[in-house]
Design a protein around this motif. Structure first.
Motif, PDB file in Angstrom:
ATOM      1  N   SER A  51      36.901  -3.284  24.567  1.00 31.45           N
ATOM      2  CA  SER A  51      35.619  -3.708  25.124  1.00 31.45           C
ATOM      3  C   SER A  51      34.398  -3.291  24.312  1.00 31.45           C
ATOM      4  N   GLY A  52      34.531  -2.300  23.458  1.00 31.97           N
ATOM      5  CA  GLY A  52      33.357  -1.772  22.771  1.00 31.97           C
ATOM      6  C   GLY A  52      32.602  -0.768  23.628  1.00 31.97           C
ATOM      7  N   ILE A  53      33.139  -0.488  24.827  1.00 30.75           N
ATOM      8  CA  ILE A  53      32.542   0.497  25.724  1.00 30.75           C
ATOM      9  C   ILE A  53      33.373   1.775  25.640  1.00 30.75           C
TER      10      ILE A  53
ATOM     11  N   LEU B 181      24.157   2.977  40.214  1.00 30.94           N
ATOM     12  CA  LEU B 181      23.680   2.947  38.838  1.00 30.94           C
ATOM     13  C   LEU B 181      24.944   2.988  37.995  1.00 30.94           C
ATOM     14  N   VAL B 182      25.172   1.935  37.227  1.00 31.63           N
ATOM     15  CA  VAL B 182      26.323   1.884  36.334  1.00 31.63           C
ATOM     16  C   VAL B 182      25.795   1.988  34.908  1.00 31.63           C
ATOM     17  N   VAL B 183      26.322   2.951  34.166  1.00 30.45           N
ATOM     18  CA  VAL B 183      25.916   3.139  32.777  1.00 30.45           C
ATOM     19  C   VAL B 183      27.111   2.811  31.896  1.00 30.45           C
ATOM     20  N   LEU B 184      26.896   1.866  30.984  1.00 34.34           N
ATOM     21  CA  LEU B 184      27.927   1.462  30.026  1.00 34.34           C
ATOM     22  C   LEU B 184      27.554   2.060  28.671  1.00 34.34           C
ATOM     23  N   TYR B 185      28.254   3.108  28.294  1.00 33.87           N
ATOM     24  CA  TYR B 185      27.998   3.755  27.011  1.00 33.87           C
ATOM     25  C   TYR B 185      28.842   3.066  25.946  1.00 33.87           C
ATOM     26  N   LYS B 186      28.174   2.498  24.955  1.00 30.55           N
ATOM     27  CA  LYS B 186      28.876   1.800  23.879  1.00 30.55           C
ATOM     28  C   LYS B 186      29.507   2.812  22.928  1.00 30.55           C
ATOM     29  N   THR B 187      30.463   2.351  22.155  1.00 31.02           N
ATOM     30  CA  THR B 187      31.209   3.233  21.261  1.00 31.02           C
ATOM     31  C   THR B 187      30.262   3.987  20.329  1.00 31.02           C
TER      32      THR B 187
ATOM     33  N   VAL C 288      33.199   8.896  36.500  1.00 29.38           N
ATOM     34  CA  VAL C 288      33.229   8.389  35.127  1.00 29.38           C
ATOM     35  C   VAL C 288      34.621   7.843  34.826  1.00 29.38           C
ATOM     36  N   SER C 289      34.657   6.933  33.866  1.00 29.66           N
ATOM     37  CA  SER C 289      35.935   6.376  33.437  1.00 29.66           C
ATOM     38  C   SER C 289      36.728   7.438  32.689  1.00 29.66           C
ATOM     39  N   THR C 290      38.033   7.266  32.686  1.00 30.97           N
ATOM     40  CA  THR C 290      38.907   8.122  31.887  1.00 30.97           C
ATOM     41  C   THR C 290      39.762   7.212  31.022  1.00 30.97           C
ATOM     42  N   GLY C 291      40.001   7.618  29.805  1.00 30.90           N
ATOM     43  CA  GLY C 291      40.799   6.802  28.901  1.00 30.90           C
ATOM     44  C   GLY C 291      40.015   5.618  28.373  1.00 30.90           C
ATOM     45  N   ALA C 292      40.738   4.718  27.747  1.00 35.62           N
ATOM     46  CA  ALA C 292      40.119   3.552  27.126  1.00 35.62           C
ATOM     47  C   ALA C 292      39.522   2.624  28.184  1.00 35.62           C
ATOM     48  N   VAL C 293      38.364   2.039  27.857  1.00 33.11           N
ATOM     49  CA  VAL C 293      37.729   1.032  28.709  1.00 33.11           C
ATOM     50  C   VAL C 293      38.019  -0.314  28.064  1.00 33.11           C
ATOM     51  N   GLY C 294      38.852  -1.108  28.719  1.00 35.71           N
ATOM     52  CA  GLY C 294      39.251  -2.388  28.154  1.00 35.71           C
ATOM     53  C   GLY C 294      38.643  -3.562  28.894  1.00 35.71           C
ATOM     54  N   SER C 295      38.976  -4.722  28.438  1.00 34.29           N
ATOM     55  CA  SER C 295      38.585  -5.971  29.085  1.00 34.29           C
ATOM     56  C   SER C 295      39.814  -6.868  29.109  1.00 34.29           C
TER      57      SER C 295
ATOM     58  N   ALA D 139      24.238   9.416  22.793  1.00 38.09           N
ATOM     59  CA  ALA D 139      24.702   8.027  22.914  1.00 38.09           C
ATOM     60  C   ALA D 139      24.289   7.218  21.691  1.00 38.09           C
ATOM     61  N   SER D 140      24.870   7.545  20.549  1.00 41.69           N
ATOM     62  CA  SER D 140      24.490   6.909  19.292  1.00 41.69           C
ATOM     63  C   SER D 140      24.824   5.412  19.262  1.00 41.69           C
ATOM     64  N   GLY D 141      25.737   4.974  20.111  1.00 43.48           N
ATOM     65  CA  GLY D 141      26.085   3.552  20.170  1.00 43.48           C
ATOM     66  C   GLY D 141      25.199   2.772  21.123  1.00 43.48           C
ATOM     67  N   GLY D 142      24.357   3.489  21.870  1.00 45.02           N
ATOM     68  CA  GLY D 142      23.503   2.841  22.861  1.00 45.02           C
ATOM     69  C   GLY D 142      24.147   2.850  24.231  1.00 45.02           C
ATOM     70  N   ALA D 143      23.355   2.479  25.217  1.00 41.12           N
ATOM     71  CA  ALA D 143      23.843   2.448  26.601  1.00 41.12           C
ATOM     72  C   ALA D 143      23.099   1.369  27.373  1.00 41.12           C
ATOM     73  N   ASP D 144      23.812   0.681  28.242  1.00 43.04           N
ATOM     74  CA  ASP D 144      23.216  -0.289  29.159  1.00 43.04           C
ATOM     75  C   ASP D 144      23.259   0.299  30.551  1.00 43.04           C
ATOM     76  N   LEU D 145      22.133   0.245  31.267  1.00 41.75           N
ATOM     77  CA  LEU D 145      22.048   0.749  32.641  1.00 41.75           C
ATOM     78  C   LEU D 145      21.858  -0.425  33.577  1.00 41.75           C
ATOM     79  N   LEU D 146      22.665  -0.463  34.613  1.00 42.52           N
ATOM     80  CA  LEU D 146      22.608  -1.516  35.624  1.00 42.52           C
ATOM     81  C   LEU D 146      22.371  -0.872  36.979  1.00 42.52           C
ATOM     82  N   ILE D 147      21.399  -1.364  37.721  1.00 43.14           N
ATOM     83  CA  ILE D 147      21.051  -0.813  39.040  1.00 43.14           C
ATOM     84  C   ILE D 147      21.113  -1.925  40.052  1.00 43.14           C
ATOM     85  N   PHE D 148      21.829  -1.672  41.168  1.00 45.93           N
ATOM     86  CA  PHE D 148      21.975  -2.710  42.184  1.00 45.93           C
ATOM     87  C   PHE D 148      22.364  -2.130  43.527  1.00 45.93           C
ATOM     88  N   ASP D 149      22.018  -2.879  44.590  1.00 40.69           N
ATOM     89  CA  ASP D 149      22.484  -2.546  45.931  1.00 40.69           C
ATOM     90  C   ASP D 149      23.916  -3.052  46.096  1.00 40.69           C
TER      91      ASP D 149
END
Length: 102
Positions: free
Chosen positions: A52-54, A4-10, A40-47, A88-98
């Protein structure tokens, strides 16, 4: 394994997000039945293109997608999911996969 990957937006208030996430949300999520690993990630999440806005990425590992679904159907899962709108005032995307090793 499954992820389960959760991308928390800014969020509107990054300091308030970080405080609530560390003090409240992590302890709730660690109670999910079947959880094998939580990172969890540490520091800035870039692209490759720059910012990235994450704000934060959470990666939760379970044995299967079925186990993820069961976890979120549990009382602990309902508590963790119900907590997300509180910080999570910026919203969050949840991704679930094998996953598989390659």
């Amino acid at each position: 394994m499954a992820e389960l990957v959760v991308l928390y937006k800014t969020p509107k208030d990054a300091a308030a997000f970080d405080k609530h996430y560390a003090e409240t949300h992590i302890p709730l999520a660690k109670k999910l039945p079947g959880l094998k690993k939580y990172a969890v990630s540490t520091g800035a999440v870039g692209s490759p293109a720059g910012p990235s806005g994450i704000h934060l990425v959470a990666i939760l590992t379970f044995d299967s997608v079925g186990d993820i679904q069961k976890a979120f159907g549990s009382e602990a899962g309902k508590a963790a999911a119900g907590d997300v709108p509180k910080f999570a005032s910026g919203g969050a995307d949840l991704l679930i996969f094998d996953t598989k090793e390659v």
